[in-house]
Design a protein around this motif. Structure first.
Motif, PDB file in Angstrom:
ATOM      1  N   MET A 110     -12.040 -18.268 -32.028  1.00 44.16           N
ATOM      2  CA  MET A 110     -13.046 -19.203 -32.528  1.00 44.16           C
ATOM      3  C   MET A 110     -14.036 -18.565 -33.500  1.00 44.16           C
ATOM      4  SD  MET A 110     -16.406 -20.299 -32.294  1.00 44.16           S
ATOM      5  CE  MET A 110     -17.020 -19.639 -30.746  1.00 44.16           C
ATOM      6  N   PRO A 111     -14.640 -17.395 -33.179  1.00 45.58           N
ATOM      7  CA  PRO A 111     -15.588 -16.808 -34.145  1.00 45.58           C
ATOM      8  C   PRO A 111     -14.937 -16.463 -35.473  1.00 45.58           C
ATOM      9  CG  PRO A 111     -15.845 -15.805 -31.975  1.00 45.58           C
ATOM     10  CD  PRO A 111     -14.602 -16.613 -31.926  1.00 45.58           C
ATOM     11  N   GLN A 112     -13.688 -15.980 -35.440  1.00 48.19           N
ATOM     12  CA  GLN A 112     -13.002 -15.637 -36.688  1.00 48.19           C
ATOM     13  C   GLN A 112     -12.751 -16.880 -37.529  1.00 48.19           C
ATOM     14  OE1 GLN A 112      -9.740 -12.647 -36.363  1.00 48.19           O
ATOM     15  NE2 GLN A 112     -10.043 -12.860 -34.163  1.00 48.19           N
ATOM     16  N   GLN A 113     -12.236 -17.930 -36.883  1.00 48.82           N
ATOM     17  CA  GLN A 113     -11.965 -19.156 -37.626  1.00 48.82           C
ATOM     18  C   GLN A 113     -13.242 -19.760 -38.189  1.00 48.82           C
ATOM     19  OE1 GLN A 113     -10.795 -22.665 -35.453  1.00 48.82           O
ATOM     20  NE2 GLN A 113      -9.364 -23.296 -37.053  1.00 48.82           N
ATOM     21  N   THR A 114     -14.299 -19.745 -37.395  1.00 50.07           N
ATOM     22  CA  THR A 114     -15.576 -20.292 -37.859  1.00 50.07           C
ATOM     23  C   THR A 114     -16.119 -19.507 -39.046  1.00 50.07           C
ATOM     24  OG1 THR A 114     -16.078 -20.996 -35.592  1.00 50.07           O
ATOM     25  CG2 THR A 114     -17.920 -20.912 -37.157  1.00 50.07           C
ATOM     26  N   CYS A 115     -16.006 -18.175 -38.981  1.00 44.60           N
ATOM     27  CA  CYS A 115     -16.458 -17.343 -40.101  1.00 44.60           C
ATOM     28  C   CYS A 115     -15.685 -17.667 -41.376  1.00 44.60           C
ATOM     29  CB  CYS A 115     -16.293 -15.866 -39.757  1.00 44.60           C
ATOM     30  SG  CYS A 115     -17.532 -15.234 -38.610  1.00 44.60           S
ATOM     31  N   VAL A 116     -14.372 -17.880 -41.240  1.00 45.54           N
ATOM     32  CA  VAL A 116     -13.550 -18.238 -42.403  1.00 45.54           C
ATOM     33  C   VAL A 116     -14.030 -19.551 -42.995  1.00 45.54           C
ATOM     34  CG1 VAL A 116     -11.250 -18.977 -43.137  1.00 45.54           C
ATOM     35  CG2 VAL A 116     -11.502 -16.966 -41.692  1.00 45.54           C
ATOM     36  N   GLN A 117     -14.255 -20.548 -42.129  1.00 43.70           N
ATOM     37  CA  GLN A 117     -14.659 -21.861 -42.628  1.00 43.70           C
ATOM     38  C   GLN A 117     -16.044 -21.824 -43.271  1.00 43.70           C
ATOM     39  OE1 GLN A 117     -12.345 -24.120 -42.627  1.00 43.70           O
ATOM     40  NE2 GLN A 117     -11.066 -22.659 -41.544  1.00 43.70           N
ATOM     41  N   VAL A 118     -16.994 -21.163 -42.616  1.00 45.93           N
ATOM     42  CA  VAL A 118     -18.354 -21.084 -43.161  1.00 45.93           C
ATOM     43  C   VAL A 118     -18.360 -20.270 -44.454  1.00 45.93           C
ATOM     44  CG1 VAL A 118     -20.697 -20.255 -42.737  1.00 45.93           C
ATOM     45  CG2 VAL A 118     -19.436 -21.387 -40.906  1.00 45.93           C
ATOM     46  N   ALA A 119     -17.634 -19.144 -44.450  1.00 50.15           N
ATOM     47  CA  ALA A 119     -17.555 -18.314 -45.662  1.00 50.15           C
ATOM     48  C   ALA A 119     -16.943 -19.099 -46.816  1.00 50.15           C
ATOM     49  CB  ALA A 119     -16.741 -17.055 -45.388  1.00 50.15           C
ATOM     50  N   SER A 120     -15.904 -19.870 -46.526  1.00 53.18           N
ATOM     51  CA  SER A 120     -15.270 -20.691 -47.568  1.00 53.18           C
ATOM     52  C   SER A 120     -16.260 -21.696 -48.134  1.00 53.18           C
ATOM     53  CB  SER A 120     -14.056 -21.429 -46.991  1.00 53.18           C
ATOM     54  OG  SER A 120     -13.070 -20.535 -46.570  1.00 53.18           O
ATOM     55  N   THR A 121     -17.010 -22.337 -47.252  1.00 53.82           N
ATOM     56  CA  THR A 121     -17.986 -23.329 -47.710  1.00 53.82           C
ATOM     57  C   THR A 121     -19.037 -22.689 -48.612  1.00 53.82           C
ATOM     58  OG1 THR A 121     -17.676 -24.470 -45.594  1.00 53.82           O
ATOM     59  CG2 THR A 121     -19.527 -25.162 -46.953  1.00 53.82           C
ATOM     60  N   ILE A 122     -19.526 -21.519 -48.198  1.00 54.35           N
ATOM     61  CA  ILE A 122     -20.548 -20.830 -48.996  1.00 54.35           C
ATOM     62  C   ILE A 122     -19.995 -20.427 -50.356  1.00 54.35           C
ATOM     63  CG2 ILE A 122     -21.948 -18.732 -49.138  1.00 54.35           C
ATOM     64  CD1 ILE A 122     -22.203 -18.874 -46.072  1.00 54.35           C
ATOM     65  N   VAL A 123     -18.817 -19.807 -50.355  1.00 53.25           N
ATOM     66  CA  VAL A 123     -18.228 -19.336 -51.609  1.00 53.25           C
ATOM     67  C   VAL A 123     -17.885 -20.512 -52.515  1.00 53.25           C
ATOM     68  CG1 VAL A 123     -16.267 -18.136 -52.638  1.00 53.25           C
ATOM     69  CG2 VAL A 123     -17.400 -17.169 -50.641  1.00 53.25           C
ATOM     70  N   TYR A 124     -17.395 -21.610 -51.938  1.00 55.04           N
ATOM     71  CA  TYR A 124     -17.093 -22.782 -52.752  1.00 55.04           C
ATOM     72  C   TYR A 124     -18.364 -23.354 -53.373  1.00 55.04           C
ATOM     73  CZ  TYR A 124     -12.183 -23.252 -51.428  1.00 55.04           C
ATOM     74  OH  TYR A 124     -10.835 -23.050 -51.280  1.00 55.04           O
ATOM     75  N   SER A 125     -19.466 -23.317 -52.615  1.00 57.41           N
ATOM     76  CA  SER A 125     -20.738 -23.785 -53.155  1.00 57.41           C
ATOM     77  C   SER A 125     -21.217 -22.894 -54.292  1.00 57.41           C
ATOM     78  CB  SER A 125     -21.802 -23.826 -52.044  1.00 57.41           C
ATOM     79  OG  SER A 125     -21.414 -24.697 -51.021  1.00 57.41           O
ATOM     80  N   VAL A 126     -21.063 -21.573 -54.105  1.00 48.12           N
ATOM     81  CA  VAL A 126     -21.416 -20.623 -55.169  1.00 48.12           C
ATOM     82  C   VAL A 126     -20.577 -20.881 -56.402  1.00 48.12           C
ATOM     83  CG1 VAL A 126     -21.412 -18.192 -55.852  1.00 48.12           C
ATOM     84  CG2 VAL A 126     -22.219 -18.838 -53.577  1.00 48.12           C
ATOM     85  N   THR A 127     -19.284 -21.114 -56.180  1.00 47.97           N
ATOM     86  CA  THR A 127     -18.375 -21.374 -57.302  1.00 47.97           C
ATOM     87  C   THR A 127     -18.791 -22.611 -58.073  1.00 47.97           C
ATOM     88  OG1 THR A 127     -16.576 -20.489 -55.944  1.00 47.97           O
ATOM     89  CG2 THR A 127     -15.954 -21.658 -57.936  1.00 47.97           C
ATOM     90  N   GLY A 128     -19.066 -23.699 -57.339  1.00 48.50           N
ATOM     91  CA  GLY A 128     -19.460 -24.936 -58.005  1.00 48.50           C
ATOM     92  C   GLY A 128     -20.763 -24.794 -58.764  1.00 48.50           C
TER      93      GLY A 128
END
Length: 354
Positions: A110-128
């Motif tokens: 669970m912590p690994q999957q959550t980190c992936v999802q949160v990290a993806s959201t942050i990086v996608y926001s930075v990208t946009g």
């Protein structure tokens, strides 16, 4: 007196409301679409930069090697989705619980999957926020046109010092690992496909995965090669599912649109604020790609496979799993070092909230 509902009935009712298990009407082409969108995202924009850090041959080898390893581990997850007849592991943590036990398995995955999802959201926001552009075919066409008119003379690696080259290689590998992040949502995608004991969900899911990975290979190679040649030198859904499940089961909120709107809006606001604070695109890819993406995509599926399937020593799956584990662990340990260095370098020129 109201009739009492059993725990099983409550779980069934909750699953009919949660986003991942609300519908099981998907076909194989849904699998292909969702796997492509899970893979070909912000990470693809970092591949030309990763190629410039690694160089032509090592960079392409790293991209193809990662494609091969993660294609294998993707197959493992698809197979393990219905490892127990009559039972489906619709979420990554559920598979972890089956492999390592109810408590340990949940807290491993669970912590690994959550980190992936949160990290993806942050990086996608930075990208946009930073680019508001292209995606893979647009980047490919633009890079090719530019390269035809402004072709650089040299293609040496980015850094000119030994230490710099080592750190760049680590960051580049982490960036490539970030690009293969779809494994954190594979079981959740498969959860939307109907199945019976006679006709399991594995066949349509894997058919979609194969199509998706062919598209991923074309997109990644096209963007990384054309980008480097030209210029020279939904991820959040499992988080929503887990968040809404926790709010209902642990905090006893009533399922409904108001709860869903409030929970998701809060999550988006928090990750968006973090993205505004840290606009270090290249460093974030390398750091997160090594720290958590390597685990969920490279070696956790292999460890679960070895625990549940117990392949014979020196058999194909035993060897393939251990190779993936060793490479994945090395990426997880070393790549964040390169990402941190890239963030430190970027911090000299970037300003927070920029």
């Amino acid at each position: 007196m109201a009739p009492q509902t059993s725990e099983t009935e409550q779980v069934v009712d909750l699953n009919s409301w949660l986003p991942i298990t609300a519908s099981r009407k998907a076909k194989w082409w849904y699998s292909a679409f969702h796997n492509v969108t899970a893979m070909v995202g912000a990470g693809v924009l970092g591949l030309p930069f990763a190629l410039s850090q690694l160089g032509w041959i090592p960079g392409i080898v790293a991209i193809l090697g990662s494609w091969l390893i993660t294609f294998y581990t993707l197959w493992q997850l698809v197979e393990l989705h219905e490892a127990v007849p009559g039972k489906r592991f619709d979420r990554y943590p559920e598979l972890g619980e089956h492999a390592f036990g109810p408590k340990l398995g949940y807290w491993i995955v669970m912590p690994q999957q959550t980190c992936v999802q949160v990290a993806s959201t942050i990086v996608y926001s930075v990208t946009g926020g930073k680019s508001l552009k292209n995606y893979s075919m647009v980047a490919f066409i633009a890079s090719t046109i530019r390269g035809s008119h402004h072709h650089p003379a040299t293609y040496g690696v980015r850094s000119h010092t030994t230490a710099g080259q080592i750190f760049d290689v680590l960051n580049g590998i982490g960036t490539i690992a970030f690009a293969y992040a779809g494994h954190s949502v594979v079981l959740e995608i498969q959860a939307t496909i109907p199945s019976t004991q006679k006709n399991t969900s594995k066949k349509p899911m894997w058919k979609g995965c194969v199509v998706a990975y062919i598209i991923v290979a074309l997109c990644y190679l096209a963007v990384s090669i054309s980008g480097f040649w030209a210029f020279g030198n939904v991820f959040a859904m499992p988080v929503f599912d887990m968040l809404e499940s926790c709010l209902v089961q642990k905090l006893h909120f009533t399922p409904g649109r108001a709860l869903r709107f409030a929970g998701r809006s809060t999550y988006v606001a928090i990750t968006g604020f973090i993205a505004l604070c840290i606009p270090f695109f290249g460093g974030l890819l390398g750091f997160f790609g090594g720290l958590v993406f390597a685990s969920t995509s490279y070696f956790t599926p292999c460890i679960i496979w070895l625990v549940l399937k117990k392949p014979n020593r020196w058999s194909f799956h035993w060897i393939a799993s251990w190779i993936s584990i060793i490479i994945g662990v090395l990426i997880a340990v070393l790549a964040p070092i390169g990402g941190i260095r890239q963030i430190i370098i970027s911090a000299k020129t970037y300003k927070f909230f920029s």
